[in-house]
Design a protein around this motif. Structure first.
Motif, mmCIF file in Angstrom:
data_model
loop_
_atom_site.group_PDB
_atom_site.id
_atom_site.type_symbol
_atom_site.label_atom_id
_atom_site.label_comp_id
_atom_site.label_asym_id
_atom_site.label_seq_id
_atom_site.Cartn_x
_atom_site.Cartn_y
_atom_site.Cartn_z
ATOM 1 N N GLY A 1 2.766 12.514 -4.999
ATOM 2 C CA GLY A 1 1.656 12.041 -4.174
ATOM 3 C C GLY A 1 0.954 10.835 -4.759
ATOM 4 O O GLY A 1 -0.242 10.872 -5.040
ATOM 5 N N SER B 1 -2.348 0.531 -4.361
ATOM 6 C CA SER B 1 -2.314 -0.656 -3.521
ATOM 7 C C SER B 1 -2.502 -1.893 -4.380
ATOM 8 O O SER B 1 -3.051 -1.826 -5.483
ATOM 9 N N GLN C 1 1.132 5.286 0.082
ATOM 10 C CA GLN C 1 0.279 6.418 0.433
ATOM 11 C C GLN C 1 1.008 7.724 0.264
ATOM 12 O O GLN C 1 2.037 7.964 0.890
ATOM 13 N N ASP C 2 0.452 8.566 -0.600
ATOM 14 C CA ASP C 2 0.906 9.943 -0.778
ATOM 15 C C ASP C 2 2.436 10.009 -0.927
ATOM 16 O O ASP C 2 3.113 10.722 -0.196
ATOM 17 N N ASN D 1 1.376 11.037 -10.993
ATOM 18 C CA ASN D 1 0.153 10.847 -10.203
ATOM 19 C C ASN D 1 -0.645 9.675 -10.743
ATOM 20 O O ASN D 1 -0.681 9.447 -11.947
ATOM 21 N N ASN E 1 -0.813 7.313 -4.803
ATOM 22 C CA ASN E 1 -1.582 6.393 -3.965
ATOM 23 C C ASN E 1 -1.838 5.134 -4.758
ATOM 24 O O ASN E 1 -2.288 5.197 -5.897
ATOM 25 N N GLY F 1 5.762 10.450 2.301
ATOM 26 C CA GLY F 1 5.070 9.277 1.809
ATOM 27 C C GLY F 1 5.375 8.011 2.578
ATOM 28 O O GLY F 1 6.317 7.948 3.371
ATOM 29 N N ASP G 1 -7.458 15.209 -5.405
ATOM 30 C CA ASP G 1 -7.218 13.915 -4.767
ATOM 31 C C ASP G 1 -8.166 12.877 -5.349
ATOM 32 O O ASP G 1 -9.127 13.206 -6.039
ATOM 33 N N LYS H 1 0.860 -1.170 0.000
ATOM 34 C CA LYS H 1 0.000 0.000 0.000
ATOM 35 C C LYS H 1 0.903 1.227 0.000
ATOM 36 O O LYS H 1 1.721 1.416 0.903
ATOM 37 N N THR I 1 8.114 4.369 -9.216
ATOM 38 C CA THR I 1 7.263 3.856 -8.148
ATOM 39 C C THR I 1 7.682 2.439 -7.760
ATOM 40 O O THR I 1 7.798 2.102 -6.579
#
Lengths: 337, 296, 321
Positions: free
Chosen positions: C26, C30, C8-9, C234, C28, C67, C305, C6, C50
């Motif tokens: 940022g 999972s 996150q940000d 993003n 996000n 993050g 977001d 997971k 990432t």
């Protein structure tokens, strides 16, 4: 592997044959009248005539070459005009002294260079890296004879821990002639004191000679390690959990050594060339100093002999280096150059 | 007409633009600029040696034992040698021989090596290639300094003869460099295209392949300047170059080495001069490499 | 709730001459246990960055201002060396984009497989067992004559064979998550399908989680349960496989789908006008704003977001709040 080795040796024999023609041209054709050149302008005509006959200069060129080559193959390089001895005897006496220096120098060059390169790459952009890089740059641009002079200045007078003259200290008896290399001979005969003395005499000339190549090797090793660090396969090996230390000393180091070793043959060749100058400064009675005195005295048989021997050595080094590179880099497959 | 003028203008503009970009790439590394400045200074002092050198007469067979072996001081910045000659003046005059050596050798060697490399590379697989490259191999079978020493030894020792000797040992390196490039460039599409439309071999070799080899050749030339000068100094070090009383850096080092350590300045300063000149050309060469590299 | 990884940000910047490249902005994300997820986006949008963060193999210029990256609830970014080693050995394996470059050229396949296996944390390994595991791994990826391959060097293999070897390395020992970073981009079209089918088959059989990175919507559709669309650092949209193609919400996703050439009618698709923003000076608000036909003042100032529009379908766009 065997076939490629034979091919490589065959090519080298061809190259050496070509080299013998080149050397023959340099020593017999370029000077005009080699006998007159050797004896100088004031020698009487009859002496020049006699030497001409001795050197077969009265025969046609190709006969001269064949006779010279025949002698070469049988190990007869003619008579030195300066020492009045057979050139072969002279070479047997002087070559081991230079080999001693060059072998030690090559060891310093290869291992020292790779070691410094690894340290530099490991601690990229640290003060240590900076220091090594500055010294490497100086090492590359300073000729060996300048290092030799600096060493003589520092160690000869200010910090006299290493001798700066000759092969042995005065009063030390040379070991019996076996290989001609004092360090090896003294070890074989179990004379440890002589070994230490002979070795001490090698240290400064060997390091002065090695500086340039060592700096070069350090730079190449460093840059190729940094280059390879960014490769996918290193990232992949990290991603698979192989410890970074192991990656560094094995998976990164091996491919990075290929360029270093590839240019090492040139660096080692440069050792023989620069030995000519360094032996002069250290007053070291070696092969190179013999070669220089032959050159300055127009001793044509000795010049031809010295160069031919160096050619054989250089070609052999090239073969060895090619095989080391082929071992490191399986892609080359020993197909020759 | 107006369009013509406009295009001329844009061509000039483009040259200016390219020059600016080249300078930016070159000067990004400050050390390259230092190298360039040092070399310009060396060239100027060599050309105007008579004006720049404090004691121009000392460059010849000048003797003044009253001022022999003076250490560095106000009158003689780098001291004097055993004959009482000003070392700084002699170094400045020795730069002349060193630069002539470097330029002269490269001017002779680069075209020869390039042409041989181009022909052998383009004709890969032919008898001509085999002959040319085997001959090159033979010259490469000796360390360059040794070949140069040997050739020098059998000729009368002059600056010109030592240049010839260095040339003989230097051309194979260019032949090999260009051969490598040419033999891969000949498979490029534009070369194949030129062949298909029936261009002559001459055109293909010199108009299609050569322009694409120029950048690496030029880079190597810049780097080689220093090495050629160093080789020349090595020859004069053993007495096989410019003969006394004309000053040569190598000769000055070897003559001075006899008086170490008491009169250290006699050999150390010429040695430092050699280091500076080689270093400067190396820095310049690195800058030229940056300048000609295609990556941004 | 069963998330294996997971994120996150997450922000990742790279130090370069002239400042920081603000690449991840940022993120996000999972992936659940046993789930197959695909990330779709243009080259340079931060997909690989990432993934490298998950393995902590970012280059030394990388800087993570903010993050969390959780693996089985533990923050990877705060892990110590030993834990990272365990994570890389047992938790996650990555298959790289270019099979030509991701195998070490000067070591045999056998040597490299053995190294991977012996550092995977499997107990009681000896030479024979490592060899057996290597051969099994090669057999599983359907390479003929595995014993000969063990003694071969990468340059003796074709691209497809090398990618099979990479998969074999990833799957040689038990791992929870397989990351495949554009595993077929550099392969012939004919081989692409074989490799993907093989990967799908093996991952399904073992119940691994899979993150498949691709820039092809088609590949994502065939291989993933859930699809993330990524743009300029993003995640802009995520949804179930079917839903994304029937009901794309984010303007970028819509335009991407518009780019896919269709078999019937329409001719050649038009591309998306504009280009990926400069990471040194990215747009302050939504990074897609300069190319977006629906952009408003709010998009220029504020970063949107994720908004859940139901059924796990999330989109990061002000059009939907």
């Amino acid at each position: 592997m065997g076939i490629n080795l034979l091919k490589r040796i065959g090519l080298s024999i061809f190259v050496l044959f070509g080299l013998s023609i080149l050397i023959f041209i340099i020593s017999r054709v370029v000077p005009g009248d080699p006998a007159r050149l050797a004896l100088g302008p004031r020698a009487p005509e009859w002496a020049v005539q006699k030497l001409r006959q001795e050197m077969h200069l009265d025969k046609p060129l190709y006969t001269q070459y064949v006779l010279w080559l025949d002698g070469l193959v049988h190990g007869d390089l003619g008579r030195s005009l300066v020492t009045r001895r057979s050139v072969t005897t002279d070479i047997k006496e002087f070559l081991p002294a230079t080999l001693e220096i060059v072998i030690l120098s090559a060891i310093v060059l290869v291992f020292g260079g790779i070691f410094l390169g690894i340290i530099s790459a490991k601690f990229t952009n640290s003060w240590l890296d900076g220091l090594i890089r500055v010294i490497s740059y100086l090492g590359i641009v300073s000729p060996a004879f300048v290092w030799a002079i600096i060493f003589v200045l520092i160690f000869g007078y200010n910090i006299p821990i290493f001798p700066t003259m000759g092969r042995l200290s005065p009063g030390v008896v040379p070991p019996p002639m076996i290989t001609g290399m004092y360090t090896v001979d003294s070890l074989i005969t179990g004379n440890f004191g002589t070994f230490v003395d002979a070795f001490k005499h090698l240290v400064l000339p060997a390091i002065a000679l090695a500086m340039g190549g060592m700096a070069q090797a350090a730079r190449i090793t460093r840059s190729s390690m940094l280059d390879n660090m960014g490769k996918d396969y290193i990232a992949a090996e990290k991603a698979y959990g192989i410890p970074e230390g192991l990656i560094f000393v094995k998976y990164l180091l091996k491919p990075s050594l290929i360029p270093t070793v590839s240019v090492a043959s040139l660096d080692i060749a440069a050792l023989f060339g620069n030995a000519f100058l360094v032996e002069l400064i250290f007053n070291y009675p070696g092969f190179s100093r013999y070669g220089i005195s032959a050159m300055l005295n127009k001793d044509l048989n000795a010049i031809a002999g010295v160069i031919m021997v160096l050619g054989v050595i250089f070609v052999t080094i090239n073969i060895i280096i090619d095989f080391i590179v082929a071992y490191l880099d399986p892609r080359i497959g020993l197909a020759g150059r | 007409m107006t369009t013509r003028e406009a295009s001329d203008y844009s061509v000039v503009n483009r040259y200016v633009e390219n020059a600016k970009k080249a300078w930016y790439k070159f000067s990004r590394n400050k050390m390259s600029v230092v190298g360039l400045v040092v070399i310009v200074l060396i060239i100027l002092s060599a050309v105007f040696a008579r004006i720049v050198a404090p004691y121009p007469k000392h460059a010849g067979a000048f003797v003044n034992y009253a001022e022999a072996n003076l250490p560095p001081g106000w009158h003689h910045l780098l001291g004097t040698d055993v004959f009482g000659r000003d070392i700084l003046s002699r170094i400045i005059f020795a730069f002349r021989g060193a630069l002539i050596m470097g330029v002269g050798v490269l001017v002779m060697v680069v075209p020869i090596g390039t042409v041989i490399g181009l022909i052998a590379g383009y004709m890969k697989g032919s008898l001509i290639e085999t002959i040319l490259m085997r001959i090159t191999d033979i010259f490469l079978a000796l360390p360059p300094l040794i070949l140069a020493l040997a050739v020098c030894a059998v000729m009368r020792p002059t600056l010109f003869n030592s240049m010839m000797a260095v040339c003989i040992s230097w051309w194979p390196w260019y032949a090999r460099l260009v051969y490598g490039m040419a033999s891969s460039l000949r498979n490029e599409v534009y070369v194949r295209a030129a062949e298909l439309i029936g261009e002559s071999r001459f055109h293909i070799i010199f108009r299609e392949i050569l322009p694409n080899c120029l950048a690496p050749i030029f880079t190597k030339m810049m780097l080689d300047m220093g090495w050629v000068i160093l080789t020349g100094a090595s020859l004069s070090f053993v007495g096989l170059g410019e003969q006394p009383p004309t000053p040569a850096l190598g000769t000055m080092v070897s003559d001075g080495a006899k008086y170490l350590p008491d009169y250290w300045w006699i050999s150390i300063f010429p040695a430092i001069a050699i280091m500076i000149i080689v270093l400067a050309f190396n820095l310049l060469g690195d800058g030229v490499k940056d300048m000609l590299s295609t990556e941004e | 709730m069963g998330d294996l990884v997971k994120i996150q940000d997450l922000y990742v910047w790279f130090r370069v001459y002239g400042g920081y490249m603000k690449v991840l902005n940022g993120v996000n994300f999972s992936v659940g246990k046993g789930e197959k997820v695909s990330i779709v986006g243009e080259t340079g949008c931060g997909k690989t960055t990432t993934m490298k963060t998950i393995l902590r193999i970012l280059s030394s210029q990388a800087h993570i201002p903010k993050g969390e990256v959780l693996f089985e609830e533990k923050d990877i970014l705060k892990m110590k060396e030993g834990e990272i080693k365990r994570l890389r050995g047992r938790g996650v394996a990555m298959i790289f984009q270019d099979p030509m470059a991701s195998l070490n050229p000067v070591f045999t396949i056998g040597d490299q497989l053995a190294a991977v296996i012996s550092h995977s944390g499997v107990q009681d390994l000896d030479k024979e067992k490592i060899r057996q595991l290597s051969i099994n791994a090669l057999k599983e990826v359907k390479l003929p004559d595995p014993e000969r391959i063990l003694g071969s060097y990468p340059f003796q293999m074709s691209g497809g064979m090398r990618q099979r070897i990479c998969i074999a390395m990833a799957l040689a020992t038990e791992r929870a998550l397989i990351i495949a970073d554009e595993p077929t981009t550099n392969l012939d079209v004919t081989i692409q399908d074989q490799i993907l089918a093989l990967l799908r088959e093996l991952v399904t059989k073992r119940g691994n989680s899979l993150i498949l990175i691709t820039h092809s919507l088609g590949i994502a559709r065939e291989n993933a349960d859930r699809i993330y669309v990524m743009y300029a650092g993003n995640m802009v949209e995520v949804s179930n496989n079917e839903e994304l193609f029937c009901n794309p919400l984010h303007p970028y996703t819509e335009m991407l789908l518009g780019c896919v050439p269709k078999l019937s009618g329409g001719g050649i698709a038009e591309g998306i006008a504009g280009r990926i923003p400069d990471y040194l000076n990215p747009p302050p608000g939504c990074r897609f704003e300069p190319r977006c036909p629906y952009a408003t003042d709010r998009c220029r100032e504020e970063k949107p977001d994720f908004v859940d529009v139901g059924n796990g379908h999330k989109v990061a766009c002000f059009k939907y709040n």
